[in-house]
Design a protein around this motif. Structure first.
Motif, PDB file in Angstrom:
ATOM      1  N   GLU A  12       0.834  -1.205   0.000  1.00 27.29           N
ATOM      2  CA  GLU A  12       0.000   0.000   0.000  1.00 27.29           C
ATOM      3  C   GLU A  12       0.871   1.260   0.000  1.00 27.29           C
ATOM      4  O   GLU A  12       0.559   2.234  -0.684  1.00 27.29           O
ATOM      5  N   GLY A  13       1.957   1.232   0.760  1.00 25.43           N
ATOM      6  CA  GLY A  13       2.877   2.364   0.796  1.00 25.43           C
ATOM      7  C   GLY A  13       3.539   2.601  -0.553  1.00 25.43           C
ATOM      8  O   GLY A  13       3.664   3.751  -1.005  1.00 25.43           O
ATOM      9  N   VAL A  14       3.950   1.532  -1.215  1.00 22.49           N
ATOM     10  CA  VAL A  14       4.574   1.645  -2.544  1.00 22.49           C
ATOM     11  C   VAL A  14       3.557   2.189  -3.535  1.00 22.49           C
ATOM     12  O   VAL A  14       3.876   3.054  -4.355  1.00 22.49           O
ATOM     13  N   GLU A  15       2.334   1.697  -3.466  1.00 23.30           N
ATOM     14  CA  GLU A  15       1.279   2.174  -4.362  1.00 23.30           C
ATOM     15  C   GLU A  15       1.057   3.680  -4.182  1.00 23.30           C
ATOM     16  O   GLU A  15       0.979   4.427  -5.158  1.00 23.30           O
ATOM     17  N   GLN A  16       0.990   4.133  -2.933  1.00 27.93           N
ATOM     18  CA  GLN A  16       0.804   5.567  -2.658  1.00 27.93           C
ATOM     19  C   GLN A  16       1.995   6.377  -3.146  1.00 27.93           C
ATOM     20  O   GLN A  16       1.827   7.474  -3.702  1.00 27.93           O
ATOM     21  N   LEU A  17       3.188   5.851  -2.975  1.00 25.91           N
ATOM     22  CA  LEU A  17       4.402   6.527  -3.437  1.00 25.91           C
ATOM     23  C   LEU A  17       4.395   6.690  -4.961  1.00 25.91           C
ATOM     24  O   LEU A  17       4.665   7.773  -5.483  1.00 25.91           O
ATOM     25  N   ILE A  18       4.079   5.627  -5.670  1.00 28.54           N
ATOM     26  CA  ILE A  18       4.039   5.675  -7.134  1.00 28.54           C
ATOM     27  C   ILE A  18       2.950   6.639  -7.598  1.00 28.54           C
ATOM     28  O   ILE A  18       3.183   7.472  -8.483  1.00 28.54           O
ATOM     29  N   ASN A  19       1.763   6.536  -7.021  1.00 28.07           N
ATOM     30  CA  ASN A  19       0.672   7.421  -7.437  1.00 28.07           C
ATOM     31  C   ASN A  19       0.984   8.880  -7.121  1.00 28.07           C
ATOM     32  O   ASN A  19       0.638   9.770  -7.898  1.00 28.07           O
ATOM     33  N   GLY A  20       1.671   9.124  -6.017  1.00 27.75           N
ATOM     34  CA  GLY A  20       2.095  10.485  -5.698  1.00 27.75           C
ATOM     35  C   GLY A  20       3.085  11.013  -6.715  1.00 27.75           C
ATOM     36  O   GLY A  20       3.003  12.166  -7.147  1.00 27.75           O
ATOM     37  N   ALA A  21       4.021  10.178  -7.125  1.00 29.14           N
ATOM     38  CA  ALA A  21       5.018  10.586  -8.124  1.00 29.14           C
ATOM     39  C   ALA A  21       4.366  10.829  -9.481  1.00 29.14           C
ATOM     40  O   ALA A  21       4.759  11.738 -10.219  1.00 29.14           O
ATOM     41  N   LEU A  22       3.359  10.040  -9.823  1.00 29.97           N
ATOM     42  CA  LEU A  22       2.685  10.195 -11.114  1.00 29.97           C
ATOM     43  C   LEU A  22       1.978  11.544 -11.229  1.00 29.97           C
ATOM     44  O   LEU A  22       1.798  12.058 -12.328  1.00 29.97           O
ATOM     45  N   LYS A  23       1.597  12.124 -10.105  1.00 27.10           N
ATOM     46  CA  LYS A  23       0.957  13.447 -10.134  1.00 27.10           C
ATOM     47  C   LYS A  23       1.921  14.511 -10.664  1.00 27.10           C
ATOM     48  O   LYS A  23       1.491  15.525 -11.193  1.00 27.10           O
ATOM     49  N   TYR A  24       3.217  14.269 -10.532  1.00 26.39           N
ATOM     50  CA  TYR A  24       4.239  15.207 -11.003  1.00 26.39           C
ATOM     51  C   TYR A  24       4.764  14.859 -12.395  1.00 26.39           C
ATOM     52  O   TYR A  24       5.645  15.537 -12.909  1.00 26.39           O
ATOM     53  N   ASP A  25       4.241  13.781 -12.976  1.00 22.97           N
ATOM     54  CA  ASP A  25       4.677  13.337 -14.298  1.00 22.97           C
ATOM     55  C   ASP A  25       3.459  13.025 -15.164  1.00 22.97           C
ATOM     56  O   ASP A  25       3.088  11.864 -15.344  1.00 22.97           O
ATOM     57  N   PRO A  26       2.801  14.067 -15.694  1.00 22.03           N
ATOM     58  CA  PRO A  26       1.577  13.857 -16.461  1.00 22.03           C
ATOM     59  C   PRO A  26       1.745  12.948 -17.681  1.00 22.03           C
ATOM     60  O   PRO A  26       0.842  12.187 -18.021  1.00 22.03           O
ATOM     61  N   ALA A  27       2.895  12.988 -18.324  1.00 20.08           N
ATOM     62  CA  ALA A  27       3.113  12.143 -19.504  1.00 20.08           C
ATOM     63  C   ALA A  27       3.086  10.662 -19.124  1.00 20.08           C
ATOM     64  O   ALA A  27       2.443   9.850 -19.802  1.00 20.08           O
ATOM     65  N   SER A  28       3.775  10.310 -18.051  1.00 23.63           N
ATOM     66  CA  SER A  28       3.764   8.907 -17.600  1.00 23.63           C
ATOM     67  C   SER A  28       2.381   8.510 -17.120  1.00 23.63           C
ATOM     68  O   SER A  28       1.924   7.385 -17.360  1.00 23.63           O
ATOM     69  N   SER A  29       1.698   9.425 -16.464  1.00 26.43           N
ATOM     70  CA  SER A  29       0.349   9.158 -15.986  1.00 26.43           C
ATOM     71  C   SER A  29      -0.594   8.862 -17.151  1.00 26.43           C
ATOM     72  O   SER A  29      -1.380   7.912 -17.105  1.00 26.43           O
ATOM     73  N   ARG A  30      -0.503   9.665 -18.214  1.00 27.24           N
ATOM     74  CA  ARG A  30      -1.329   9.428 -19.407  1.00 27.24           C
ATOM     75  C   ARG A  30      -0.958   8.104 -20.069  1.00 27.24           C
ATOM     76  O   ARG A  30      -1.832   7.366 -20.536  1.00 27.24           O
ATOM     77  N   GLY A  31       0.334   7.810 -20.113  1.00 29.46           N
ATOM     78  CA  GLY A  31       0.778   6.546 -20.706  1.00 29.46           C
ATOM     79  C   GLY A  31       0.235   5.344 -19.954  1.00 29.46           C
ATOM     80  O   GLY A  31      -0.226   4.377 -20.567  1.00 29.46           O
ATOM     81  N   LEU A  32       0.279   5.411 -18.641  1.00 30.61           N
ATOM     82  CA  LEU A  32      -0.269   4.318 -17.841  1.00 30.61           C
ATOM     83  C   LEU A  32      -1.783   4.230 -17.995  1.00 30.61           C
ATOM     84  O   LEU A  32      -2.339   3.139 -18.084  1.00 30.61           O
ATOM     85  N   ALA A  33      -2.453   5.378 -18.033  1.00 35.16           N
ATOM     86  CA  ALA A  33      -3.911   5.385 -18.188  1.00 35.16           C
ATOM     87  C   ALA A  33      -4.322   4.713 -19.497  1.00 35.16           C
ATOM     88  O   ALA A  33      -5.381   4.077 -19.567  1.00 35.16           O
ATOM     89  N   SER A  34      -3.484   4.822 -20.516  1.00 35.52           N
ATOM     90  CA  SER A  34      -3.800   4.177 -21.793  1.00 35.52           C
ATOM     91  C   SER A  34      -3.734   2.649 -21.687  1.00 35.52           C
ATOM     92  O   SER A  34      -4.242   1.948 -22.554  1.00 35.52           O
ATOM     93  N   LEU A  35      -3.124   2.152 -20.631  1.00 29.17           N
ATOM     94  CA  LEU A  35      -3.040   0.696 -20.395  1.00 29.17           C
ATOM     95  C   LEU A  35      -4.153   0.201 -19.471  1.00 29.17           C
ATOM     96  O   LEU A  35      -4.138  -0.951 -19.037  1.00 29.17           O
ATOM     97  N   GLN A  36      -5.105   1.078 -19.171  1.00 29.74           N
ATOM     98  CA  GLN A  36      -6.195   0.714 -18.271  1.00 29.74           C
ATOM     99  C   GLN A  36      -6.865  -0.563 -18.763  1.00 29.74           C
ATOM    100  O   GLN A  36      -7.114  -0.733 -19.959  1.00 29.74           O
ATOM    101  N   GLY A  37      -7.153  -1.479 -17.852  1.00 27.91           N
ATOM    102  CA  GLY A  37      -7.763  -2.758 -18.199  1.00 27.91           C
ATOM    103  C   GLY A  37      -6.747  -3.870 -18.399  1.00 27.91           C
ATOM    104  O   GLY A  37      -7.110  -5.034 -18.495  1.00 27.91           O
ATOM    105  N   GLN A  38      -5.463  -3.521 -18.477  1.00 29.97           N
ATOM    106  CA  GLN A  38      -4.396  -4.516 -18.628  1.00 29.97           C
ATOM    107  C   GLN A  38      -3.824  -4.847 -17.241  1.00 29.97           C
ATOM    108  O   GLN A  38      -3.856  -4.009 -16.343  1.00 29.97           O
ATOM    109  N   ILE A  39      -3.281  -6.024 -17.093  1.00 29.75           N
ATOM    110  CA  ILE A  39      -2.601  -6.428 -15.859  1.00 29.75           C
ATOM    111  C   ILE A  39      -1.158  -6.760 -16.199  1.00 29.75           C
ATOM    112  O   ILE A  39      -0.890  -7.559 -17.094  1.00 29.75           O
ATOM    113  N   ILE A  40      -0.236  -6.118 -15.481  1.00 33.05           N
ATOM    114  CA  ILE A  40       1.196  -6.378 -15.642  1.00 33.05           C
ATOM    115  C   ILE A  40       1.640  -7.136 -14.399  1.00 33.05           C
ATOM    116  O   ILE A  40       1.584  -6.598 -13.290  1.00 33.05           O
TER     117      ILE A  40
END
Length: 92
Positions: A12-40
Motif C-alpha cells: 500500500e505504501g509503494v502504491e501511494q508513493l508511485i501514485n504520488g510521483a505520477l501526479k508530477y509526471d503527467p506524460a507517464s500518468s497518461r501513458g499508464l492510463a492508456s493501459l487501463q484494463g491490462q494487468i502487468i
C-alpha cells in the motif's frame, strides 16, 4: 499471517508513493492510463513474490500474490526487475 500483513502494508505504501510521483509526471500518468484494463504481473524469484500492477485513470493499483491471468508477465529477481524499470528511460 504477520508477514502477509506487513507485506500488504508495504505494498500500500509503494502504491501511494508511485501514485504520488505520477501526479508530477503527467506524460507517464497518461501513458499508464492508456493501459487501463491490462494487468502487468511482476513475478520475482528472489524474494518469491508476485505483484500485479493494474493501471487506472487515476494511477495504479498493486495486487499481492496475483493468481489470475495477466496481459504480460515480467520475471526475474526483484533487483533485476527494478533495474530494468529504472534503466528503461535510457531506451526512449
Amino acid at each position: 499471517m504477520l508477514f502477509t500483513a506487513l507485506q500488504s502494508t508495504a505494498l500500500e505504501g509503494v502504491e501511494q508513493l508511485i501514485n504520488g510521483a505520477l501526479k508530477y509526471d503527467p506524460a507517464s500518468s497518461r501513458g499508464l492510463a492508456s493501459l487501463q484494463g491490462q494487468i502487468i504481473l511482476l513475478d520475482s524469484s528472489m524474494p518469491p513474490l508476485s505483484i500485479a500492477l493494474e493501471p487506472t485513470a487515476d494511477g495504479i493499483l498493486l495486487h499481492n500474490n496475483w493468481q489470475d491471468s495477466a496481459s504480460i508477465t515480467i520475471e526475474g529477481t526483484i533487483v533485476s526487475i527494478a533495474s530494468m524499470a529504472l534503466n528503461s528511460s535510457d531506451t526512449k
